[in-house]
Design a protein around this motif. Sequence first.
Motif, PDB file in Angstrom:
ATOM      1  N   ALA A  44       0.830  -1.210   0.000  1.00  0.00           N
ATOM      2  CA  ALA A  44       0.000   0.000   0.000  1.00  0.00           C
ATOM      3  C   ALA A  44       0.863   1.260   0.000  1.00  0.00           C
ATOM      4  N   GLN A  45       1.942   1.235   0.783  1.00  0.00           N
ATOM      5  CA  GLN A  45       2.833   2.396   0.824  1.00  0.00           C
ATOM      6  C   GLN A  45       3.525   2.590  -0.524  1.00  0.00           C
ATOM      7  N   ASN A  46       3.978   1.496  -1.134  1.00  0.00           N
ATOM      8  CA  ASN A  46       4.621   1.592  -2.448  1.00  0.00           C
ATOM      9  C   ASN A  46       3.634   2.088  -3.490  1.00  0.00           C
ATOM     10  N   TYR A  47       2.394   1.587  -3.443  1.00  0.00           N
ATOM     11  CA  TYR A  47       1.372   2.038  -4.388  1.00  0.00           C
ATOM     12  C   TYR A  47       1.135   3.537  -4.221  1.00  0.00           C
ATOM     13  N   SER A  48       1.048   3.975  -2.975  1.00  0.00           N
ATOM     14  CA  SER A  48       0.792   5.387  -2.714  1.00  0.00           C
ATOM     15  C   SER A  48       1.916   6.256  -3.268  1.00  0.00           C
ATOM     16  N   GLN A  49       3.154   5.839  -3.047  1.00  0.00           N
ATOM     17  CA  GLN A  49       4.295   6.604  -3.553  1.00  0.00           C
ATOM     18  C   GLN A  49       4.323   6.583  -5.080  1.00  0.00           C
ATOM     19  N   ALA A  50       4.073   5.412  -5.670  1.00  0.00           N
ATOM     20  CA  ALA A  50       4.070   5.308  -7.134  1.00  0.00           C
ATOM     21  C   ALA A  50       2.939   6.138  -7.725  1.00  0.00           C
ATOM     22  N   SER A  51       1.793   6.123  -7.071  1.00  0.00           N
ATOM     23  CA  SER A  51       0.640   6.892  -7.542  1.00  0.00           C
ATOM     24  C   SER A  51       0.943   8.392  -7.506  1.00  0.00           C
ATOM     25  N   THR A  52       1.564   8.838  -6.440  1.00  0.00           N
ATOM     26  CA  THR A  52       1.930  10.252  -6.324  1.00  0.00           C
ATOM     27  C   THR A  52       2.915  10.646  -7.424  1.00  0.00           C
TER      28      THR A  52
END
Length: 173
Positions: A44-52
């Motif tokens: 979830a943290q990686n997705y959030s960073q990638a999404s940003t």
Amino acid sequence: MRKEQVDILNKNFKKSDKIHKDHEDRITHIENDLQRSATRDAIAQNYSQASTYANVIIIAGYVAFFNLWHVLIGKSEDWIVVSSGISAIISLTAFVTFEVFKIFSSTNFLIESDKVVKDRKRSLDEIAKMNEIRKLATIKYWKIQIYTTIIFGAIGTILVLAGYIQGLFEILF
């Protein structure tokens, strides 16, 4: 009498072994759940960073597109300028709509999660279930939006490129 005592001891040892084995299985299950939870959090943290990061790149792409598009106004055929502008606006609208949907979905999830945490009668497992439902809805909506964003963005970009190529031919020939 001695054989009976040995048999009773053996039974007790077997029961003890079974209890010990069940306890080890429970510990393994808990450890696996904790590992899964930690993995989910990392994802979830990686997705959030990638999404940003992706959002920053996409916004930069729209800024560049509209700057190049603005230069074409009055210098290229009207149908190219209008068609590329409409395509980019549709793409941008799809992108912004999805981002607003994510904000709305996340806000609702946080509000509902807070209600579950405050109500001691409710299970915290409800939060995980709500999150799964939210993720599935987001993925379904994302599939529609990503194709719309990319297809219309590509059409707009190709048309702007065509306008510049047309201008280059006019200069050279």
